[in-house]
Scaffold this motif. Structure first.
Motif, PDB file in Angstrom:
ATOM      1  N   GLU A   1       0.834  -1.202   0.000  1.00 32.22           N
ATOM      2  CA  GLU A   1       0.000   0.000   0.000  1.00 32.22           C
ATOM      3  C   GLU A   1       0.874   1.259   0.000  1.00 32.22           C
ATOM      4  OE1 GLU A   1      -1.752  -1.508   3.647  1.00 32.22           O
ATOM      5  OE2 GLU A   1      -1.092   0.378   4.546  1.00 32.22           O
ATOM      6  N   SER A   2       0.230   2.390  -0.072  1.00 34.56           N
ATOM      7  CA  SER A   2       0.981   3.644  -0.096  1.00 34.56           C
ATOM      8  C   SER A   2       1.756   3.811   1.193  1.00 34.56           C
ATOM      9  CB  SER A   2       0.018   4.830  -0.210  1.00 34.56           C
ATOM     10  OG  SER A   2      -0.809   4.665  -1.320  1.00 34.56           O
ATOM     11  N   GLY A   3       2.988   4.215   1.048  1.00 40.91           N
ATOM     12  CA  GLY A   3       3.775   4.465   2.241  1.00 40.91           C
ATOM     13  C   GLY A   3       4.525   3.246   2.751  1.00 40.91           C
ATOM     14  N   CYS A   4       4.482   2.130   2.014  1.00 41.28           N
ATOM     15  CA  CYS A   4       5.152   0.937   2.524  1.00 41.28           C
ATOM     16  C   CYS A   4       6.642   0.950   2.244  1.00 41.28           C
ATOM     17  CB  CYS A   4       4.529  -0.318   1.918  1.00 41.28           C
ATOM     18  SG  CYS A   4       4.828  -0.472   0.153  1.00 41.28           S
ATOM     19  N   GLY A   5       7.081   1.839   1.386  1.00 38.78           N
ATOM     20  CA  GLY A   5       8.517   1.903   1.155  1.00 38.78           C
ATOM     21  C   GLY A   5       8.970   1.296  -0.151  1.00 38.78           C
ATOM     22  N   LYS A   6       8.049   0.841  -0.979  1.00 40.98           N
ATOM     23  CA  LYS A   6       8.483   0.178  -2.210  1.00 40.98           C
ATOM     24  C   LYS A   6       9.194   1.146  -3.138  1.00 40.98           C
ATOM     25  CE  LYS A   6       3.842   0.435  -4.244  1.00 40.98           C
ATOM     26  NZ  LYS A   6       3.202   1.312  -3.277  1.00 40.98           N
ATOM     27  N   THR A   7       8.645   2.373  -3.257  1.00 41.17           N
ATOM     28  CA  THR A   7       9.299   3.349  -4.116  1.00 41.17           C
ATOM     29  C   THR A   7      10.655   3.731  -3.550  1.00 41.17           C
ATOM     30  OG1 THR A   7       7.121   4.225  -4.565  1.00 41.17           O
ATOM     31  CG2 THR A   7       8.976   5.536  -5.282  1.00 41.17           C
ATOM     32  N   THR A   8      10.698   3.954  -2.236  1.00 41.06           N
ATOM     33  CA  THR A   8      11.958   4.339  -1.620  1.00 41.06           C
ATOM     34  C   THR A   8      13.007   3.254  -1.817  1.00 41.06           C
ATOM     35  OG1 THR A   8      10.668   5.521   0.030  1.00 41.06           O
ATOM     36  CG2 THR A   8      12.988   5.182   0.497  1.00 41.06           C
ATOM     37  N   LEU A   9      12.611   2.005  -1.695  1.00 37.45           N
ATOM     38  CA  LEU A   9      13.564   0.912  -1.892  1.00 37.45           C
ATOM     39  C   LEU A   9      14.116   0.921  -3.304  1.00 37.45           C
ATOM     40  CD1 LEU A   9      14.939  -1.730  -1.045  1.00 37.45           C
ATOM     41  CD2 LEU A   9      12.865  -2.935  -1.715  1.00 37.45           C
ATOM     42  N   ALA A  10      13.199   1.008  -4.279  1.00 38.16           N
ATOM     43  CA  ALA A  10      13.641   0.921  -5.671  1.00 38.16           C
ATOM     44  C   ALA A  10      14.522   2.108  -6.041  1.00 38.16           C
ATOM     45  CB  ALA A  10      12.431   0.853  -6.589  1.00 38.16           C
ATOM     46  N   TYR A  11      14.160   3.296  -5.566  1.00 39.85           N
ATOM     47  CA  TYR A  11      14.990   4.462  -5.857  1.00 39.85           C
ATOM     48  C   TYR A  11      16.277   4.405  -5.060  1.00 39.85           C
ATOM     49  CZ  TYR A  11      11.374   7.120  -8.368  1.00 39.85           C
ATOM     50  OH  TYR A  11      10.446   7.561  -9.273  1.00 39.85           O
ATOM     51  N   GLY A  12      16.156   3.880  -3.848  1.00 35.71           N
ATOM     52  CA  GLY A  12      17.320   3.888  -2.968  1.00 35.71           C
ATOM     53  C   GLY A  12      18.455   3.019  -3.467  1.00 35.71           C
ATOM     54  N   VAL A  13      18.117   1.859  -4.047  1.00 35.31           N
ATOM     55  CA  VAL A  13      19.207   0.989  -4.499  1.00 35.31           C
ATOM     56  C   VAL A  13      19.960   1.607  -5.674  1.00 35.31           C
ATOM     57  CG1 VAL A  13      18.105  -1.113  -3.680  1.00 35.31           C
ATOM     58  CG2 VAL A  13      17.763  -0.392  -6.031  1.00 35.31           C
ATOM     59  N   GLN A  14      19.328   2.580  -6.348  1.00 36.94           N
ATOM     60  CA  GLN A  14      20.062   3.292  -7.389  1.00 36.94           C
ATOM     61  C   GLN A  14      20.617   4.605  -6.864  1.00 36.94           C
ATOM     62  OE1 GLN A  14      17.767   3.890 -11.011  1.00 36.94           O
ATOM     63  NE2 GLN A  14      16.074   2.986  -9.888  1.00 36.94           N
ATOM     64  N   ARG A  15      20.403   4.870  -5.578  1.00 38.78           N
ATOM     65  CA  ARG A  15      20.843   6.121  -4.959  1.00 38.78           C
ATOM     66  C   ARG A  15      20.277   7.332  -5.687  1.00 38.78           C
ATOM     67  NH1 ARG A  15      27.029   5.943  -3.949  1.00 38.78           N
ATOM     68  NH2 ARG A  15      26.544   7.764  -2.677  1.00 38.78           N
ATOM     69  N   LEU A  16      19.009   7.230  -6.000  1.00 34.85           N
ATOM     70  CA  LEU A  16      18.346   8.312  -6.709  1.00 34.85           C
ATOM     71  C   LEU A  16      17.582   9.229  -5.764  1.00 34.85           C
ATOM     72  CD1 LEU A  16      18.365   8.875  -9.638  1.00 34.85           C
ATOM     73  CD2 LEU A  16      16.262   7.617  -9.912  1.00 34.85           C
ATOM     74  N   LEU A  17      17.550   8.881  -4.484  1.00 36.88           N
ATOM     75  CA  LEU A  17      16.815   9.708  -3.539  1.00 36.88           C
ATOM     76  C   LEU A  17      17.643  10.936  -3.198  1.00 36.88           C
ATOM     77  CD1 LEU A  17      15.745   6.826  -1.171  1.00 36.88           C
ATOM     78  CD2 LEU A  17      14.249   8.083  -2.705  1.00 36.88           C
ATOM     79  N   LYS A  18      16.938  12.052  -3.002  1.00 35.83           N
ATOM     80  CA  LYS A  18      17.667  13.271  -2.653  1.00 35.83           C
ATOM     81  C   LYS A  18      17.616  13.493  -1.162  1.00 35.83           C
ATOM     82  CE  LYS A  18      18.291  15.918  -6.371  1.00 35.83           C
ATOM     83  NZ  LYS A  18      18.514  17.084  -7.029  1.00 35.83           N
ATOM     84  N   ALA A  19      18.534  14.324  -0.695  1.00 41.26           N
ATOM     85  CA  ALA A  19      18.504  14.697   0.717  1.00 41.26           C
ATOM     86  C   ALA A  19      17.111  15.231   1.044  1.00 41.26           C
ATOM     87  CB  ALA A  19      19.550  15.769   0.978  1.00 41.26           C
ATOM     88  N   PRO A  20      16.541  14.953   2.210  1.00 40.59           N
ATOM     89  CA  PRO A  20      17.161  14.382   3.396  1.00 40.59           C
ATOM     90  C   PRO A  20      17.189  12.857   3.480  1.00 40.59           C
ATOM     91  CG  PRO A  20      14.950  15.079   3.911  1.00 40.59           C
ATOM     92  CD  PRO A  20      15.166  15.422   2.481  1.00 40.59           C
ATOM     93  N   ALA A  21      16.963  12.165   2.384  1.00 38.38           N
ATOM     94  CA  ALA A  21      17.045  10.704   2.459  1.00 38.38           C
ATOM     95  C   ALA A  21      18.500  10.286   2.624  1.00 38.38           C
ATOM     96  CB  ALA A  21      16.477  10.088   1.190  1.00 38.38           C
ATOM     97  N   VAL A  22      18.718   9.318   3.502  1.00 36.44           N
ATOM     98  CA  VAL A  22      20.074   8.830   3.728  1.00 36.44           C
ATOM     99  C   VAL A  22      20.036   7.317   3.804  1.00 36.44           C
ATOM    100  CG1 VAL A  22      22.072   8.877   5.237  1.00 36.44           C
ATOM    101  CG2 VAL A  22      20.613  10.872   5.081  1.00 36.44           C
ATOM    102  N   ILE A  23      21.008   6.683   3.194  1.00 38.81           N
ATOM    103  CA  ILE A  23      21.134   5.231   3.329  1.00 38.81           C
ATOM    104  C   ILE A  23      21.896   4.968   4.611  1.00 38.81           C
ATOM    105  CG2 ILE A  23      22.114   3.153   2.326  1.00 38.81           C
ATOM    106  CD1 ILE A  23      21.899   4.533  -0.387  1.00 38.81           C
ATOM    107  N   THR A  24      21.267   4.284   5.545  1.00 37.71           N
ATOM    108  CA  THR A  24      21.895   4.147   6.854  1.00 37.71           C
ATOM    109  C   THR A  24      22.496   2.782   7.101  1.00 37.71           C
ATOM    110  OG1 THR A  24      19.723   3.647   7.729  1.00 37.71           O
ATOM    111  CG2 THR A  24      20.506   5.906   7.973  1.00 37.71           C
ATOM    112  N   SER A  25      22.170   1.828   6.276  1.00 40.53           N
ATOM    113  CA  SER A  25      22.832   0.541   6.496  1.00 40.53           C
ATOM    114  C   SER A  25      22.722  -0.281   5.237  1.00 40.53           C
ATOM    115  CB  SER A  25      22.190  -0.227   7.660  1.00 40.53           C
ATOM    116  OG  SER A  25      21.007  -0.862   7.224  1.00 40.53           O
TER     117      SER A  25
END
Lengths: 293, 367, 383
Positions: A61-85
Motif C-alpha cells: 500500500e501507499s507508504g510501505c517503502g516500495k518506491t523508496t527501496l527501488a529508488y534507494g538501491v540506485q541512490r536516486l533519492l535526494k537529501a534528506p534521504a540517507v542510506i543508513t545501512s
C-alpha cells in the motif's frame, strides 16, 4: 540473453572470464531513513536477490517503502534521504561486481542508465516540454557513448523509436504532441537506449487507461524476452503483478513481509497481510473473500 | 538484432481513409501526421497581434480624450500665445488638442485619426515650429540605443545569475538576492544622482550628463562614438544595477519551482551531467515565465528611462516629454506619448515572438 | 512578482519521488484555512503569512515610518518652512541634526513632515488600486465566457500602456492637485498587475473541490466570493497591496523630483528636487540629499521584506529553501547532491566493501513507531 549481431555501441556487456552469476543484484540489510524531524525510517533492513532476467514485482500500500527501496538501491533519492545501512551489489554481465554504495558521484552518473535505468510514472511531466523527443533520446547517447558520431546517434534513436512502435517520424515531435500511451512508450525507449541489465518501472501504467495499459505491458514483456533485462515493477496493483511477475515481494512499513513466486502468492500466501491484500481487490463475479484453491 | 519487424517508415498509418486510426498506434488525437508541418505558431501570434492592435486603438483614444478633459482655457491660451503658426498647422493643432469644438465629437475623432494616419502629429512650439514627428525621430534613437542595450544586458545577467543562484541552493550566492533586490528598491533617480555625485563630481571619471560633448555635432567618427560610449556608461550602468535585482529574483524563484518537476529528476536519473540538467532542462523551462514578465515590465522600463534621461540630461524621448510638459507644449507631449506607446507595443510583440519561439507548446498542431 | 500557490509540495519532504508517500506520526499541516470554520477564523489563519521573521521585520520598519508621519508635529524640532538666515547650507550640527537647506530650513523637519505625504499617498493609492484589482480580478476569474475575456482584455490594456508617461501627462493638467487626487490617479493607473494575478488564482480556485461543493449547495455568488474565496486569496491580495504601495511611493517621489507634481507639497521627492536644483549634488551637501533618498530606500526595503515573507508563505518551496539547505548541510547532507548519501556502519558481509561517502558513521535511526507487526517478516526468501 542478447542474440544476434551486436552493434558497436553496445559496449560494457561482454563476457568476462568468470561465468555469469544468476544473481543480478544483491541487496543486504538495506535501510533508508529520511533525516527530518522526527526521522522517518522508510526502508528497514531489506535483503533480496534479484535474478538475471526475472520480473520482480514490488507491491504494497501507499507508504510501505516500495518506491523508496527501488529508488534507494540506485541512490536516486535526494537529501534528506540517507542510506543508513546495508549494501547493494550489482553483478555486472562482464563479471565485475559493483558496490553501488561506494561509487562516487561521477561513477554513479556513469552507472546510471547504463546498467540500471528507470521508467517513471506519469510521463505527462517526465519529458522535457521544450525539447523534441529525438533530442531527449539523443542526449542519452551523447553523454554515455561519446564515441558515437551524430549520424550513429540518430540511427540509434530511430531504431529505438521503431522498437517501441512510436515511429521514426516522431523524431522531431514535442512531448505535448503525443498521447499518454505514446509518451510512456518513449519513456520505455529511453530506458532501453543503453541496453541496461535492469529496468526499474515505477507505476508505469497507472496513469493510463486499461487498453493502453495492456499494450504497454505487452510491449514490456516482448522487450524483456528480446533483450533479457531484469525488471523491478513497482505498483499497488497486485492483480497486475500476479499476471506478469515471476516473483513478487510484498512490502509493509519498510520491510518485505513475503517474497515468493507469483503462483505461490496466489495459491498459498503465507503472510496474513498478503492475504488481506489479496482479499481487498474486488472480484469480477462479486464474491467476497479469496479464491480458494 | 530485433525480431520484431518495424513498420515501414514511409507508411503514414494514420492517414489511410479506409480505417479509422487506432488511437494507440497513432498516439495522438491529431488526424494528420504531416512531415513538414509549419513550425510558426500563427494562431498564437495572430491572437497577440490582435490584442496589441486593440491596445493601440485604446491608447490613441485615450490620447484623443485627454486634452478634451482639461480645462479648455489652458489650451486656448497656449495657442493664442503662439501666432506664427501656419493655418494648416493651426488646424492640425486644434484637432489634436480638442479645440475644434465646432464639430461633433465623432467628427473630431475621425479627423484626429486622419491626421495620425498621415503621420501629422502637429508642430512643436517648443522646438521652433518643427513638425513633432521630426523632433521625436531625432531623440528616439538615443533612447532606444541606450535603454535597449542596458535592458538586454540587465535581463541576461540577471536571468543567468538567477539560474545559478536557484540551482545552488543554500550556497553563499543566496546573499546576492537580497542585495540586488535592495538595489532595485532604491528610487532610480536617486541612484542616478548619487552616481553622478560620486563618479562625475568627485572622481571625475565620467562626464556629468548629455550624450556627447557640448558643441560637438553627431558624426560617425570614432571620436564621436567614443564620446557616446563615455557619456553613456554611467546611465547604462545605473540602469543595469537598478533592474538586475528583479530579474535575478524572478528567475531564482522560477528555478526553485522547476527543480521539483519530474523531468528534472528524470534527467538526473539518466545520468546527465549537472551543467546539462541546469541549462538544458531546468533553466530552459524556467526562462519562459521570465520572458512573459519581461514583456509586461517593458512599460515600467520606459518609466525608468524618463527618469534616467532627466537625471543625466540625456537627449532621448523621455527628456523630450519632460521638457514638453514643463513648457506645456501639448502637441509634443501627445506625440511623444503616442510614440512611446507604439514602441512599448512593438517591444511586447517582439517578446511574444521570442516566447513563441522558445515554447513549443504554443504551436498546437491539432489538425 | 510571481507567487504560486502549491499544495503538493507541503505534503512530503523535499527529495522524495512523486510516487512515494511517507507515513509520519503527526498529521502534516497545510497552509490552508479549514473549510467549515467561520469567516473570522478563516481570515485569522490567512494572516499567518505575517508571522515569519521577514514580514515582522518589514512591518516594524513600516510601522516606524507610519508613526513618524502621524506624530510629525511633535517630533519635528522646527516647522519645515521656518527660515534661519544665519544658518544656510549648514552641515549637521547640534541645533540642526541634518543640517540646513539653502535658505536655512531644517532638513530633519522637512524629512519628518515629508513622511506624511509619502505614507498618505502611498497607502491611499494602493487601497484604491487593490480594491479595483479585487473587483476586476476576482470577477473576471470567476465568471466565464465573454465577460471574463473582456475584463481580461481591459486589464491587459492597462498593463501594457506605459504608466509613467500617462501619469506625467495627466498630472500636468492639474494646477495644484491635492494629495487625494494624486493618490487617485496613481491608483487608477496601477491596479492592472494585481488584477491579473488575482484573476489567474481565482480561475484555479474556481475548480477546487470546496468551491464546487459550495456551488452545488446553492450558495449565492456573493457569499462564495466573500466567504469562500477571499480568505484563500488573502495572501495574494496582501502581496499585491504591498507591491502597489511600493510602486506608488516610488512614483510619487519620482514625479515630485521631476517636478510634474508641484513642489508645494512636502514629500521626500520634492526635497530632492530642491536639493538638486540648488546644486546640492554638485556641492557635496550630502546631508541634504542623502537622508530623503535613504528614507525612500528604507521604506522600499521594508515593503520588500514583507513581500518576501508573503511569498515564502504562499510558495512553500521558497520558504527557507536556503535555510533548509543550510540545516541539511549541518547534518552532512547537501541539497544539491545528485546521489543519495550513504551513512552507514560497516556491514558484516565480507564480500561487500565498506560503504561511506560521508565521514559520519552514525547508527541507523529507527525511531519511528507507527505500527506493530503481527507477523514475522520474511526477508530474503528465495524460491
Amino acid at each position: 540473453m542478447l542474440r544476434g549481431i551486436r552493434p558497436a555501441y553496445l559496449s560494457g556487456i561482454t563476457k568476462g572470464t568468470t561465468p555469469m552469476r544468476d544473481t543480478l543484484l544483491s541487496v543486504r540489510d538495506f535501510s533508508v531513513v529520511y533525516d527530518v524531524d522526527p526521522p522517518v525510517a522508510a526502508v528497514r533492513n531489506v535483503s533480496l536477490d534479484l535474478q538475471r532476467g526475472e520480473i520482480l514485482g514490488l507491491a504494497g500500500e501507499s507508504g510501505c517503502g516500495k518506491t523508496t527501496l527501488a529508488y534507494g538501491v540506485q541512490r536516486l533519492l535526494k537529501a534528506p534521504a540517507v542510506i543508513t545501512s546495508g549494501s547493494v551489489t550489482f553483478h555486472d554481465a562482464s563479471g565485475e561486481d559493483i558496490d553501488v554504495n561506494a561509487l562516487d558521484p561521477d561513477a554513479m552518473r556513469r552507472f546510471r542508465w547504463d546498467k540500471v535505468s528507470m521508467v517513471f510514472q506519469g510521463a505527462m511531466n517526465s519529458l522535457n516540454p521544450v525539447a523534441t523527443i529525438g533530442a531527449q533520446l539523443d542526449d542519452v547517447f551523447e553523454v554515455h557513448r561519446p564515441g558515437m558520431t551524430s549520424a550513429e546517434r540518430r540511427a540509434a534513436v530511430v531504431e529505438l523509436l521503431e522498437i517501441v512502435k512510436v515511429g521514426a517520424q516522431r523524431y522531431r515531435s514535442y512531448p505535448h504532441e503525443l498521447s499518454g500511451g505514446m509518451r510512456q512508450r518513449v519513456m520505455i525507449a529511453m530506458a532501453l537506449a543503453l541496453r541496461p541489465q535492469l529496468m526499474v518501472m515505477d507505476e508505469p501504467t497507472t496513469a493510463l487507461d486499461v487498453l493502453v495499459q495492456r499494450e504497454i505491458l505487452k510491449q514490456i514483456s516482448a522487450l524483456r524476452h528480446e533483450f533479457g533485462f531484469s525488471v523491478v515493477f513497482i505498483t499497488h496493483d497486485l492483480p497486475l503483478l500476479l499476471e506478469i511477475s515471476d516473483r513478487i515481494a510484498i512490502m509493509r512499513d519498510g520491510r518485505i513481509v513475503e517474497l515468493a513466486t507469483a503462483e505461490r502468492i496466489w495459491n498459498d500466501p503465507q503472510d496474513a497481510y498478503t492475504k488481506t491484500l489479496l482479499e481487498s481487490f474486488p472480484r469480477l463475479t462479486g464474491e467476497k473473500g479469496m479464491v480458494l484453491r | 538484432m530485433t525480431a520484431v519487424q518495424p513498420p515501414h517508415p514511409t507508411e503514414q498509418s494514420t492517414d489511410t481513409p479506409e480505417r479509422t486510426p487506432d488511437a494507440v498506434e497513432a498516439g495522438t488525437t491529431a488526424h494528420r501526421v504531416t512531415k513538414g508541418r509549419s513550425r510558426v505558431p500563427w494562431r498564437f501570434l495572430g491572437g497577440r497581434a490582435v490584442f496589441y492592435a486593440f491596445t493601440l486603438w485604446a491608447a490613441i483614444t485615450i490620447n484623443f480624450f485627454l486634452p478634451r478633459m482639461m480645462k479648455g482655457d489652458a489650451v486656448t491660451q497656449y495657442l493664442s500665445r503662439n501666432r506664427n503658426v501656419t493655418p494648416e498647422a493651426a488646424d492640425a493643432l486644434r484637432s489634436l488638442l480638442g479645440l475644434d469644438t465646432d464639430k461633433s465629437l465623432w467628427q473630431q475623432y475621425v479627423d484626429y485619426w486622419a491626421l495620425l494616419l498621415q503621420g501629422d502629429l502637429g508642430v512643436s512650439l517648443l522646438h521652433g515650429l518643427r513638425p513633432v514627428t521630426e523632433v521625436i525621430s531625432q531623440s528616439l534613437p538615443w533612447t532606444i540605443g541606450l535603454v535597449g542595450f542596458a535592458t538586454i544586458v540587465s535581463f541576461a545577467v540577471g536571468t543567468i545569475g538567477g539560474a545559478i543562484v536557484g540551482w545552488r541552493r543554500g550556497s553563499r550566492l543566496d546573499a546576492l538576492v537580497p542585495i540586488t533586490t535592495f538595489l532595485s528598491t532604491i528610487p532610480y533617480f536617486w541612484l542616478g544622482l548619487l552616481a553622478i555625485a560620486l563618479f562625475s563630481v568627485n572622481l571625475g571619471w565620467f562626464p556629468i550628463g548629455k550624450a556627447y560633448g557640448v558643441g560637438v555635432s553627431p558624426a560617425f567618427t570614432p571620436e564621436f562614438i567614443g564620446q557616446v560610449i563615455h557619456h553613456g556608461t554611467l546611465p547604462a550602468v545605473t540602469i543595469i544595477i537598478a533592474s538586475l535585482g528583479g530579474w535575478m529574483l524572478g528567475m531564482r524563484n522560477m528555478m526553485l519551482t522547476v527543480l521539483d518537476e519530474d523531468y528534472v529528476m528524470v534527467a538526473e536519473a539518466k545520468g546527465m551531467p549537472s551543467h546539462r540538467v541546469l541549462w538544458r532542462y531546468a533553466a530552459r523551462n524556467a526562462v519562459l515565465p521570465q520572458i512573459q514578465s519581461f514583456a509586461l515590465s517593458i512599460g515600467f522600463i520606459v518609466g525608468g528611462t524618463i527618469v534616467m534621461e532627466m537625471v543625466f540630461s540625456y537627449p532621448g524621448v523621455g527628456k523630450l516629454l519632460l521638457d514638453a510638459t514643463n513648457a506645456k507644449d501639448y502637441a509634443l507631449m501627445q506625440g511623444v506619448f503616442l510614440v512611446i506607446t507604439i514602441s512599448v507595443l512593438l517591444a511586447n510583440l517582439l517578446a511574444d515572438l521570442a516566447y513563441a519561439f522558445l515554447d513549443p507548446r504554443t504551436r498546437q498542431t491539432e489538425g | 512578482m510571481d507567487t504560486i500557490v502549491n499544495e503538493r509540495a507541503t505534503k512530503r519532504p523535499a527529495g522524495v519521488p512523486a510516487t512515494a508517500t511517507i507515513r509520519t506520526s503527526e498529521a502534516s499541516d497545510r497552509p490552508e484555512p479549514p473549510k467549515r470554520a467561520g469567516f473570522g477564523a478563516k481570515l485569522g489563519s490567512a494572516f499567518a503569512m505575517f508571522r515569519n521573521g521577514k514580514s515582522i521585520a518589514g512591518l516594524s520598519i513600516l510601522g516606524f515610518f507610519v508613526l513618524v508621519a502621524i506624530f510629525a508635529d511633535v517630533l519635528a524640532p522646527y516647522s519645515p518652512t521656518a527660515l534661519d538666515n544665519t544658518a544656510r547650507f549648514q552641515p549637521p550640527s547640534a541645533e540642526h541634526w541634518l543640517g540646513t537647506t539653502h535658505i536655512g530650513e531644517d532638513v530633519l523637519s522637512q524629512v519628518i513632515y515629508g513622511t506624511r505625504g509619502v505614507i498618505v499617498v502611498g497607502f491611499l493609492a494602493a487601497i484604491i488600486a487593490t480594491l479595483i484589482a479585487i473587483v476586476v480580478g476576482v470577477v473576471s476569474g470567476y465568471v466565464r465566457g465573454w465577460r471574463s475575456e473582456s475584463l481580461s482584455a481591459l486589464t491587459n490594456v492597462f498593463l501594457v500602456i506605459p504608466g509613467l508617461p500617462l501619469i506625467i501627462i495627466v498630472a500636468s493638467m492639474f494646477e495644484d492637485p491635492p494629495l487625494v487626487v494624486i493618490a487617485g490617479v496613481l491608483g487608477l493607473i496601477g491596479w492592472a498587475w494585481g488584477a491579473r494575478v488575482l484573476r489567474a488564482q481565482t480561475m484555479s480556485l474556481r475548480n477546487r473541490d470546496f468551491i464546487q461543493a459550495a456551488r452545488a449547495n446553492g450558495e449565492p455568488l456573493r457569499r462564495i466570493i466573500t466567504i469562500e474565496m477571499l480568505p484563500n486569496l488573502m495572501a495574494l491580495i496582501a502581496a499585491s497591496f504591498v507591491g502597489t504601495v511600493t510602486a506608488a511611493i516610488l512614483a510619487l517621489t519620482t514625479l515630485s523630483y521631476i517636478g510634474v507634481i508641484p513642489v508645494t507639497t512636502y514629500n521626500w521627492g520634492t526635497i530632492l528636487n530642491w536639493a538638486s536644483a540648488q546644486g546640492a549634488f554638485r556641492q557635496n551637501q550630502w546631508w541634504w540629499y542623502l537622508p530623503p533618498g535613504l528614507c525612500i530606500a528604507a521604506i522600499g526595503v521594508a515593503l520588500s521584506l514583507i513581500n518576501f515573507g508573503i511569498d515564502e508563505y504562499v510558495n512553500p518551496r521558497l520558504r527557507s529553501a536556503g535555510e533548509r539547505a543550510r540545516a541539511m548541510k549541518k547534518k552532512g547532507m547537501s541539497v544539491n547532491d545528485t546521489v543519495t548519501a550513504v551513512r552507514s556502519a560497516p556491514t558484516t558481509e565480507p564480500a561487500a566493501a565498506d560503504a561511506s561517502t560521508t565521514t559520519a558513521a552514525a547508527a541507523p535511526q529507527t525511531t519511528q513507531t507507527t505500527t506493530t507487526e503481527t507477523t514475522s517478516p520474511k526477508t530474503g526468501a528465495t524460491t
